[in-house]
Design an enzyme around this catalytic site. Structure first.
Site, short mmCIF file in Angstrom:
data_model
loop_
_atom_site.label_atom_id
_atom_site.label_comp_id
_atom_site.label_asym_id
_atom_site.label_seq_id
_atom_site.Cartn_x
_atom_site.Cartn_y
_atom_site.Cartn_z
N LYS A 52 0.84 -1.20 0.00
CA LYS A 52 0.00 0.00 0.00
C LYS A 52 0.88 1.25 0.00
O LYS A 52 0.59 2.22 -0.71
CB LYS A 52 -0.94 0.00 1.20
N GLY A 67 -1.27 1.29 6.27
CA GLY A 67 -1.49 0.22 7.23
C GLY A 67 -2.41 -0.85 6.70
O GLY A 67 -3.12 -0.64 5.71
N ASP A 68 -2.38 -1.99 7.35
CA ASP A 68 -3.29 -3.07 7.01
C ASP A 68 -3.58 -3.87 8.27
O ASP A 68 -2.73 -4.03 9.13
CB ASP A 68 -2.68 -3.99 5.95
N THR A 69 -4.81 -4.36 8.36
CA THR A 69 -5.25 -5.16 9.50
C THR A 69 -5.83 -6.46 8.99
O THR A 69 -6.58 -6.48 8.01
CB THR A 69 -6.32 -4.42 10.32
N SER A 104 -0.29 -3.96 10.63
CA SER A 104 1.04 -3.54 10.22
C SER A 104 0.98 -2.10 9.76
O SER A 104 0.03 -1.69 9.09
CB SER A 104 1.50 -4.45 9.08
#
Length: 189
Positions: A52, A67-69, A104
């Protein structure tokens, strides 16, 4: 110093606000979020944040945050619930058991240095009754959310035990994000 948020998540924007930070620009990255074959949840969430960040243009004097979840039950990645059937399946999987919520954060400093941090939290829900799952799905709250639920809403009433970062479970771990911003030279009050 300008800050670019590479996310379309209103939760990430609100969480940045808790740090007293308002991004100068918000750009939604357009990437393929399909997990690779046999990819572990930890590797997946780290890769997603980095991809991203790489997908969004950044000027030399800007800091970029992405970010990523993801929710993980064992080695299984529970992405964003796309429909009621998938959400029901996800909620049945996490019912009465512990699962990981990994977020992250990838920060790209003005000099182009990328740093990534991972927040790994554990959540345990009560064992759901079928009517509780149906009512939660009907609320619409968990649709499009990792694991099919939003911890900051009605799902919070189902948590019997939790360890880790609450803000990380919501989608942006504030401790890690604050430290990355400071390391990147962003002025934090």
């Amino acid at each position: 110093m300008r800050l670019v948020l590479a996310s379309s998540s209103p939760r990430r924007l609100a969480l940045l606000g808790r740090l007293g930070v308002t991004p100068d620009q918000i750009v939604s990255p357009d990437i393929d979020e399909t997990p690779h074959k046999a990819e572990l949840p930890r590797d997946y969430v780290l890769r997603m944040a980095q991809e991203k960040a790489a997908a969004v243009a950044r000027a030399d004097d800007e800091i970029l945050i992405a970010g990523d979840t993801t929710v993980a039950v064992g080695r299984r990645i529970l992405g964003q619930a796309q429909d009621d059937a998938e959400q029901r399946k996800f909620l049945e999987l996490v019912s009465g058991r512990r699962h990981h919520v990994m977020t992250s954060v990838c920060m790209v400093a003005p000099d182009g240095t990328a740093r990534t941090k991972l927040s790994d939290s554990i959540v345990k829900f009560k064992r759901f009754e079928a009517w509780e799952i149906a009512a939660y799905i009907a609320s619409g709250e968990g649709k499009g959310k990792a694991g099919g639920y939003a911890i900051q809403g009605q799902a919070e009433a189902f948590v019997t035990w939790m360890s880790g970062s609450y803000s990380g479970i919501m989608g942006l771990p504030l401790y890690e994000t604050r430290n990355l911003l400071i390391t990147s030279g962003y002025p934090i009050g």
